[in-house]
Design a protein around this motif. Structure first.
Motif, PDB file in Angstrom:
ATOM      1  N   GLN A   1     -57.023  66.531 -69.972  1.00 46.35           N
ATOM      2  CA  GLN A   1     -57.812  67.924 -70.043  1.00 46.35           C
ATOM      3  C   GLN A   1     -57.322  68.585 -71.122  1.00 46.35           C
ATOM      4  OE1 GLN A   1     -60.624  68.929 -67.870  1.00 46.35           O
ATOM      5  NE2 GLN A   1     -60.444  66.843 -66.887  1.00 46.35           N
TER       6      GLN A   1
ATOM      7  N   THR B   1     -64.006  68.885 -73.459  1.00 46.70           N
ATOM      8  CA  THR B   1     -63.011  69.231 -72.293  1.00 46.70           C
ATOM      9  C   THR B   1     -61.809  68.037 -72.187  1.00 46.70           C
ATOM     10  OG1 THR B   1     -64.352  68.325 -70.464  1.00 46.70           O
ATOM     11  CG2 THR B   1     -64.510  70.675 -71.012  1.00 46.70           C
ATOM     12  N   THR B   2     -62.314  66.836 -72.560  1.00 47.74           N
ATOM     13  CA  THR B   2     -61.196  65.685 -72.370  1.00 47.74           C
ATOM     14  C   THR B   2     -61.062  64.614 -73.702  1.00 47.74           C
ATOM     15  OG1 THR B   2     -62.801  64.416 -71.293  1.00 47.74           O
ATOM     16  CG2 THR B   2     -61.806  65.836 -69.704  1.00 47.74           C
TER      17      THR B   2
ATOM     18  N   THR C   1     -57.149  60.298 -68.332  1.00 48.09           N
ATOM     19  CA  THR C   1     -57.849  61.131 -69.139  1.00 48.09           C
ATOM     20  C   THR C   1     -57.016  62.444 -69.184  1.00 48.09           C
ATOM     21  OG1 THR C   1     -59.710  60.155 -68.174  1.00 48.09           O
ATOM     22  CG2 THR C   1     -59.995  62.314 -68.741  1.00 48.09           C
TER      23      THR C   1
END
Length: 168
Positions: free
Chosen positions: A57, A92-93, A55
């Motif tokens: 950011q 945000t990701t 993941t």
């Protein structure tokens, strides 16, 4: 051709090239959409999980419409493919998956890549359109002339039953 002619042609060619470069330099001014779309670009590295994913950011501040990734690896370590994971984009990701081939993920390995995340598509201003109107036809009440209150004159007969008097 003599040397003097060759030098003159070469000098003339350089002058034309220099002039063309000047003209091109003066006209380079890119114009983009207004307002400018949101864009964030960065280089990152991460360690993949058991499915070959990690993941990432981002600070775009909105759900990306598009994320473009490019692997940054030394030649002997670039035997894997990188893809963004469909449906993983948030404000945000986003997720990236590394695969050695279509069925084998790169599990627990470090990956390095660059990305560019682009915010929502800039759309042109919307035009407000009103629903089509149907023309209004004024309704009119037919007018009838009331029967005359004058009494018929002498020698005028009214047929019985109020008929027109035509025919029998």
């Amino acid at each position: 051709m003599r040397t003097r002619e060759k030098v003159a042609l070469a000098a003339g060619g350089l002058a034309v090239t220099a002039a063309a470069g000047t003209v091109l330099a003066g006209t380079s001014g890119a114009v983009g959409p207004s307002p400018a779309p949101l864009v964030q670009a960065a280089e990152v590295s991460c360690v993949t999980d058991g499915a070959g994913m990690c993941t990432v950011q981002h600070a775009l501040g909105a759900v990306p419409a598009v994320v473009v990734i490019s692997a940054n690896t030394p030649g002997q370590f670039n035997a894997y493919m990188l893809n963004t994971v469909q449906g993983s984009y948030t404000a945000t990701t986003f997720q990236v998956r590394a695969m050695f081939n279509q069925t084998t993920p790169k599990v627990g390995g470090s990956i390095w890549f660059s990305y560019a995340a682009y915010g929502g598509q800039v759309s042109p201003p919307t035009k407000t359109t009103l629903p089509p109107t149907t023309p209004t036809v004024p309704t009119t009440t037919p007018t009838t002339t009331p029967p005359s209150s004058d009494t018929p004159g002498p020698g005028t007969t009214t047929p019985p039953g109020g008929g027109s008097g035509l025919g029998n």
